[in-house]
Design an enzyme around this catalytic site. Structure first.
Site, PDB file in Angstrom:
ATOM      1  CE1 TYR A 106      25.538  51.094  37.619  1.00 15.64           C
ATOM      2  CE2 TYR A 106      27.865  50.916  38.141  1.00 15.64           C
ATOM      3  CZ  TYR A 106      26.546  50.640  38.438  1.00 15.64           C
ATOM      4  OH  TYR A 106      26.247  49.924  39.565  1.00 15.64           O
ATOM      5  CG  ASP A 178      30.154  48.901  31.078  1.00 20.62           C
ATOM      6  OD1 ASP A 178      29.447  47.908  30.812  1.00 20.62           O
ATOM      7  OD2 ASP A 178      30.119  49.494  32.182  1.00 20.62           O
ATOM      8  CE  LYS A 203      24.133  45.500  37.239  1.00 20.51           C
ATOM      9  NZ  LYS A 203      24.937  46.613  36.748  1.00 20.51           N
TER      10      LYS A 203
END
Ligand SMILES: *Cc1c(COP(=O)(O)O)cnc(C)c1O
Length: 394
Positions: A106, A178, A203
């Protein structure tokens, strides 16, 4: 229910009940929003477990308990953002320590590693975590952490969590996952040997695009103590109103994830047959390089789908994202509404072009966060946008 042993409950039951019990003073079924910075003490050193809200807040405590239960861990911690949670984990390292991570990370995580922590003497190695020999080759006596993100954003690369835990076993390295893309409904890394789980709660856990938050969960007592001290010392905690919103969002996590998975699957299959699409990146396809591992370690393939246009260029990609109506153009993911994004100019803009292109983040890559709408409407929206963009009418 907080005194109940929840380990025997299914994931859906946990989503509804984890961390929450009726308010002891009124019986309120929903955890009250304790908008208070401090707590009155009966006398010196005589308090009810709460002294100051950076350290503890009852709304946050309920949510932290929920995070821990959902991820099958002993200790949960809630932070002001996903990156604040990561920042806290990384602060448990010392100068000279090394971290191994994935090359398709990310963008914000990559920036935190390379522009912040690299300056404090931490060395980061970015390797293909599906290549166990490459991971072994990157490990040495300074390796303290293997930072896993699976599935990755946006290429949906899959890392075998138990294989990472095996490699770390007997070394000084601990495995952090993650788990943002999968959510605890689809994957529980601690069960597969990881030492810590991190989420961008922003999210799927929040799920309604109204909160920025992060969390950590671990069963490692020593590490939990360090995290607790850092959380209180550095102070990047989440506020009580945000905690309430996430407690509310969690109650439908299982239902949302089920629909995200169904819609994601239908869209992946549809796009795979579309003439304007060169390739669909979705771990549910048997031909996806991570399919076998994903099928083993996940309970579903999720709602994230990326695809490379047959016309792999910036102009066509921009025309497609400009043309969708239900899929709105925005950063972020995991909310009930469908979003469309262009990683090269949005989430991955902070990653150098030659670095991102090596992992497939080309100018013609488009990422979908498939929401929970009616799939027929989503398919029609994508079809009209692709037709418009690729016939030059865009
Ligand atoms: C969004 C995201 C983060 C960062 O979380 P924030 O809540 O935005 O700080 C980290 N990892 C992944 C996979 C993400 O999608």
């Amino acid at each position: 229910m907080s005194d109940t042993n929840h380990t025997n409950f299914g994931r859906g039951t946990l989503a509804v009940h984890a961390g929450v019990e009726p308010d002891p003073s009124t019986g309120a079924i929903m955890t009250p929003v304790y908008l208070t910075s401090t707590y009155v003490q009966d006398g010196v050193g005589n308090h009810k477990g709460y002294e100051y809200s950076r350290t503890h807040n009852p709304t946050r405590s309920a949510l932290e308990k929920a995070f821990a239960e959902l991820e099958h861990g002993a200790h949960g911690f809630s932070f002001a953002s996903g990156l604040a949670a990561m920042d806290t984990v990384l602060k448990t390292l010392q100068p000279g320590d090394e971290v191994i991570s994935i090359n398709d990370l990310y963008g914000g995580s990559y920036r935190l590693f390379t522009t912040v922590f690299a300056h404090y003497g931490i060395t980061f190695h970015f390797v293909d975590l599906s290549d166990l020999d490459a991971v072994k080759a990157a490990m040495n006596e300074h390796t303290r952490m293997i930072w896993v993100e699976t599935p990755t954003n946006p290429m949906m690369q899959i890392t075998d969590i138990s294989a990472m835990a095996q490699l770390a076993k007997g070394t000084n390295a601990r495995v952090v996952v993650d788990n943002t893309f999968a959510s605890p409904m689809l994957q529980n890394p601690l069960d597969q040997g990881a030492d810590m789980v991190m989420h961008s709660v922003t999210k799927y856990l929040g799920g309604h695009s109204d909160v920025v938050m992060g969390c950590l969960v671990t069963s490692d007592e020593e590490w939990a103590d360090q995290i607790r001290t850092l959380q209180n010392s550095c102070g990047a905690v989440s506020g009580p109103m945000d905690c309430f919103l996430v407690l509310r969002g969690l109650k439908t996590l299982h239902l949302r994830m089920q629909r995200h998975c169904e819609n994601g699957e239908a869209i992946a299959h549809h796009l795979a047959k579309h003439p304007a699409v060169a390739k669909v990146h979705w771990p549910g396809f048997p031909g996806h390089p991570g399919h076998e591992v994903a099928a083993r370690q996940m309970h579903g393939f999720g709602g994230m789908v990326a695809f490379t246009l047959a016309d792999d260029n910036m102009d066509t990609a921009k025309a497609v994202v400009a043309q969708t109506k239900l899929f709105t153009l925005a950063e972020s993911l995991g909310g009930v509404e469908s979003l469309i994004g262009h990683p090269a100019t949005m989430t991955h803009a902070s990653i150098p072009k030659e670095v991102r292109e090596k992992t497939g983040v080309t100018d013609g890559l488009i990422r979908l966060s498939v929401g929970v709408e009616d799939v027929k409407d989503l398919l029609e929206d994508l079809d009209q946008a692709l037709a418009h963009a690729t016939t030059g009418r865009g």
